[in-house]
Design a protein around this motif. Structure first.
Motif, PDB file in Angstrom:
ATOM      1  N   GLU A  26      11.416  48.281  -5.895  1.00 22.75           N
ATOM      2  CA  GLU A  26      10.385  47.260  -6.052  1.00 22.75           C
ATOM      3  C   GLU A  26      10.985  45.903  -6.417  1.00 22.75           C
ATOM      4  O   GLU A  26      10.509  44.863  -5.958  1.00 22.75           O
ATOM      5  CB  GLU A  26       9.363  47.711  -7.084  1.00 22.75           C
ATOM      6  CG  GLU A  26       8.540  48.878  -6.578  1.00 22.75           C
ATOM      7  CD  GLU A  26       7.627  49.466  -7.627  1.00 22.75           C
ATOM      8  OE1 GLU A  26       7.583  48.936  -8.757  1.00 22.75           O
ATOM      9  OE2 GLU A  26       6.953  50.464  -7.318  1.00 22.75           O
ATOM     10  N   LEU A  27      12.045  45.905  -7.220  1.00 24.09           N
ATOM     11  CA  LEU A  27      12.720  44.644  -7.525  1.00 24.09           C
ATOM     12  C   LEU A  27      13.398  44.070  -6.285  1.00 24.09           C
ATOM     13  O   LEU A  27      13.323  42.863  -6.028  1.00 24.09           O
ATOM     14  CB  LEU A  27      13.745  44.856  -8.644  1.00 24.09           C
ATOM     15  CG  LEU A  27      13.160  45.067 -10.041  1.00 24.09           C
ATOM     16  CD1 LEU A  27      14.261  45.427 -11.016  1.00 24.09           C
ATOM     17  CD2 LEU A  27      12.421  43.832 -10.501  1.00 24.09           C
ATOM     18  N   LEU A  28      14.055  44.933  -5.513  1.00 23.70           N
ATOM     19  CA  LEU A  28      14.687  44.479  -4.279  1.00 23.70           C
ATOM     20  C   LEU A  28      13.657  43.974  -3.285  1.00 23.70           C
ATOM     21  O   LEU A  28      13.919  43.028  -2.529  1.00 23.70           O
ATOM     22  CB  LEU A  28      15.520  45.609  -3.662  1.00 23.70           C
ATOM     23  CG  LEU A  28      16.303  45.260  -2.397  1.00 23.70           C
ATOM     24  CD1 LEU A  28      17.296  44.139  -2.685  1.00 23.70           C
ATOM     25  CD2 LEU A  28      17.023  46.485  -1.867  1.00 23.70           C
ATOM     26  N   LEU A  29      12.475  44.560  -3.289  1.00 22.87           N
ATOM     27  CA  LEU A  29      11.401  44.104  -2.409  1.00 22.87           C
ATOM     28  C   LEU A  29      11.028  42.658  -2.723  1.00 22.87           C
ATOM     29  O   LEU A  29      10.931  41.820  -1.824  1.00 22.87           O
ATOM     30  CB  LEU A  29      10.178  45.015  -2.542  1.00 22.87           C
ATOM     31  CG  LEU A  29       8.946  44.670  -1.716  1.00 22.87           C
ATOM     32  CD1 LEU A  29       9.266  44.799  -0.241  1.00 22.87           C
ATOM     33  CD2 LEU A  29       7.799  45.575  -2.094  1.00 22.87           C
ATOM     34  N   GLY A  30      10.859  42.357  -3.978  1.00 25.30           N
ATOM     35  CA  GLY A  30      10.520  40.987  -4.371  1.00 25.30           C
ATOM     36  C   GLY A  30      11.646  40.007  -4.093  1.00 25.30           C
ATOM     37  O   GLY A  30      11.418  38.894  -3.598  1.00 25.30           O
ATOM     38  N   LEU A  31      12.869  40.421  -4.396  1.00 26.54           N
ATOM     39  CA  LEU A  31      14.012  39.541  -4.151  1.00 26.54           C
ATOM     40  C   LEU A  31      14.245  39.303  -2.662  1.00 26.54           C
ATOM     41  O   LEU A  31      14.536  38.177  -2.240  1.00 26.54           O
ATOM     42  CB  LEU A  31      15.271  40.126  -4.789  1.00 26.54           C
ATOM     43  CG  LEU A  31      15.308  40.112  -6.315  1.00 26.54           C
ATOM     44  CD1 LEU A  31      16.523  40.873  -6.811  1.00 26.54           C
ATOM     45  CD2 LEU A  31      15.311  38.687  -6.825  1.00 26.54           C
ATOM     46  N   SER A  32      14.103  40.355  -1.857  1.00 24.98           N
ATOM     47  CA  SER A  32      14.318  40.181  -0.416  1.00 24.98           C
ATOM     48  C   SER A  32      13.208  39.338   0.205  1.00 24.98           C
ATOM     49  O   SER A  32      13.458  38.584   1.145  1.00 24.98           O
ATOM     50  CB  SER A  32      14.431  41.539   0.284  1.00 24.98           C
ATOM     51  OG  SER A  32      13.224  42.263   0.183  1.00 24.98           O
ATOM     52  N   PHE A  33      12.002  39.434  -0.320  1.00 25.37           N
ATOM     53  CA  PHE A  33      10.912  38.596   0.173  1.00 25.37           C
ATOM     54  C   PHE A  33      11.203  37.123  -0.118  1.00 25.37           C
ATOM     55  O   PHE A  33      11.052  36.255   0.751  1.00 25.37           O
ATOM     56  CB  PHE A  33       9.587  39.006  -0.462  1.00 25.37           C
ATOM     57  CG  PHE A  33       8.421  38.160  -0.033  1.00 25.37           C
ATOM     58  CD1 PHE A  33       7.900  38.285   1.238  1.00 25.37           C
ATOM     59  CD2 PHE A  33       7.852  37.245  -0.893  1.00 25.37           C
ATOM     60  CE1 PHE A  33       6.829  37.509   1.653  1.00 25.37           C
ATOM     61  CE2 PHE A  33       6.785  36.469  -0.504  1.00 25.37           C
ATOM     62  CZ  PHE A  33       6.268  36.597   0.772  1.00 25.37           C
ATOM     63  N   THR A  34      11.653  36.855  -1.340  1.00 27.23           N
ATOM     64  CA  THR A  34      11.992  35.481  -1.717  1.00 27.23           C
ATOM     65  C   THR A  34      13.156  34.956  -0.879  1.00 27.23           C
ATOM     66  O   THR A  34      13.127  33.805  -0.401  1.00 27.23           O
ATOM     67  CB  THR A  34      12.349  35.423  -3.208  1.00 27.23           C
ATOM     68  OG1 THR A  34      11.255  35.951  -3.962  1.00 27.23           O
ATOM     69  CG2 THR A  34      12.631  34.013  -3.657  1.00 27.23           C
ATOM     70  N   ALA A  35      14.167  35.784  -0.675  1.00 29.87           N
ATOM     71  CA  ALA A  35      15.319  35.365   0.134  1.00 29.87           C
ATOM     72  C   ALA A  35      14.914  35.131   1.583  1.00 29.87           C
ATOM     73  O   ALA A  35      15.409  34.191   2.226  1.00 29.87           O
ATOM     74  CB  ALA A  35      16.415  36.426   0.053  1.00 29.87           C
ATOM     75  N   THR A  56      17.990  38.871   6.341  1.00 32.86           N
ATOM     76  CA  THR A  56      17.147  39.050   5.161  1.00 32.86           C
ATOM     77  C   THR A  56      15.780  39.612   5.547  1.00 32.86           C
ATOM     78  O   THR A  56      15.185  40.373   4.781  1.00 32.86           O
ATOM     79  CB  THR A  56      16.981  37.733   4.382  1.00 32.86           C
ATOM     80  OG1 THR A  56      16.441  36.734   5.253  1.00 32.86           O
ATOM     81  CG2 THR A  56      18.292  37.271   3.799  1.00 32.86           C
ATOM     82  N   ALA A  57      15.287  39.252   6.718  1.00 33.28           N
ATOM     83  CA  ALA A  57      14.015  39.807   7.181  1.00 33.28           C
ATOM     84  C   ALA A  57      14.127  41.312   7.430  1.00 33.28           C
ATOM     85  O   ALA A  57      13.212  42.077   7.099  1.00 33.28           O
ATOM     86  CB  ALA A  57      13.542  39.092   8.440  1.00 33.28           C
ATOM     87  N   VAL A  58      15.242  41.744   7.982  1.00 33.39           N
ATOM     88  CA  VAL A  58      15.452  43.178   8.206  1.00 33.39           C
ATOM     89  C   VAL A  58      15.532  43.922   6.873  1.00 33.39           C
ATOM     90  O   VAL A  58      14.922  44.985   6.705  1.00 33.39           O
ATOM     91  CB  VAL A  58      16.724  43.413   9.060  1.00 33.39           C
ATOM     92  CG1 VAL A  58      17.121  44.867   9.063  1.00 33.39           C
ATOM     93  CG2 VAL A  58      16.501  42.910  10.479  1.00 33.39           C
ATOM     94  N   VAL A  59      16.262  43.356   5.917  1.00 29.10           N
ATOM     95  CA  VAL A  59      16.349  43.975   4.587  1.00 29.10           C
ATOM     96  C   VAL A  59      14.965  44.060   3.953  1.00 29.10           C
ATOM     97  O   VAL A  59      14.592  45.077   3.359  1.00 29.10           O
ATOM     98  CB  VAL A  59      17.321  43.193   3.680  1.00 29.10           C
ATOM     99  CG1 VAL A  59      17.249  43.677   2.237  1.00 29.10           C
ATOM    100  CG2 VAL A  59      18.733  43.314   4.204  1.00 29.10           C
ATOM    101  N   PHE A  60      14.170  43.010   4.091  1.00 28.27           N
ATOM    102  CA  PHE A  60      12.816  43.020   3.541  1.00 28.27           C
ATOM    103  C   PHE A  60      11.953  44.096   4.180  1.00 28.27           C
ATOM    104  O   PHE A  60      11.252  44.840   3.490  1.00 28.27           O
ATOM    105  CB  PHE A  60      12.151  41.650   3.724  1.00 28.27           C
ATOM    106  CG  PHE A  60      10.696  41.652   3.374  1.00 28.27           C
ATOM    107  CD1 PHE A  60      10.278  41.788   2.066  1.00 28.27           C
ATOM    108  CD2 PHE A  60       9.726  41.538   4.354  1.00 28.27           C
ATOM    109  CE1 PHE A  60       8.930  41.813   1.731  1.00 28.27           C
ATOM    110  CE2 PHE A  60       8.385  41.541   4.044  1.00 28.27           C
ATOM    111  CZ  PHE A  60       7.980  41.685   2.727  1.00 28.27           C
ATOM    112  N   LEU A  61      12.011  44.233   5.502  1.00 29.59           N
ATOM    113  CA  LEU A  61      11.183  45.233   6.179  1.00 29.59           C
ATOM    114  C   LEU A  61      11.592  46.664   5.816  1.00 29.59           C
ATOM    115  O   LEU A  61      10.732  47.528   5.622  1.00 29.59           O
ATOM    116  CB  LEU A  61      11.233  45.026   7.689  1.00 29.59           C
ATOM    117  CG  LEU A  61      10.520  43.776   8.199  1.00 29.59           C
ATOM    118  CD1 LEU A  61      10.729  43.611   9.697  1.00 29.59           C
ATOM    119  CD2 LEU A  61       9.041  43.823   7.869  1.00 29.59           C
TER     120      LEU A  61
END
Length: 78
Positions: A26-35, A56-61
């Motif tokens: 969940e923390l990575l989700l927020g950070l990847s969204f911001t990035a 970063t979009a791939v990491v977020f998805l």
């Protein structure tokens, strides 16, 4: 003398138990969204870093998919 019950006036609620992996996801989700927003905004404004924005979009998805699976598995077990 008044009769006072021994139980609390209202039911206590408990937070759901979270594992370290769920919290990290969940923390990575927020950070990847911001990035993703930051790099894609910069790429749109300057024309540079388009590959980084796609990464970063791939990491977020991927992180979003993992978080959704975790959340739905948690709701099934309750």
């Amino acid at each position: 003398m008044t009769d006072t019950p021994t139980r609390p006036a209202r039911a206590t609620s408990e937070w759901p138990r979270r594992t370290a992996a769920q919290t990290g996801t969940e923390l990575l989700l927020g950070l990847s969204f911001t990035a993703t927003l930051a790099t894609s905004g910069y790429a749109a404004a300057t024309g540079h870093l388009a590959v980084v924005a796609q990464g970063t979009a791939v990491v977020f998805l991927v992180t979003l998919t993992c978080a959704l699976v975790s959340w739905f598995r948690g709701s099934e077990t309750r």
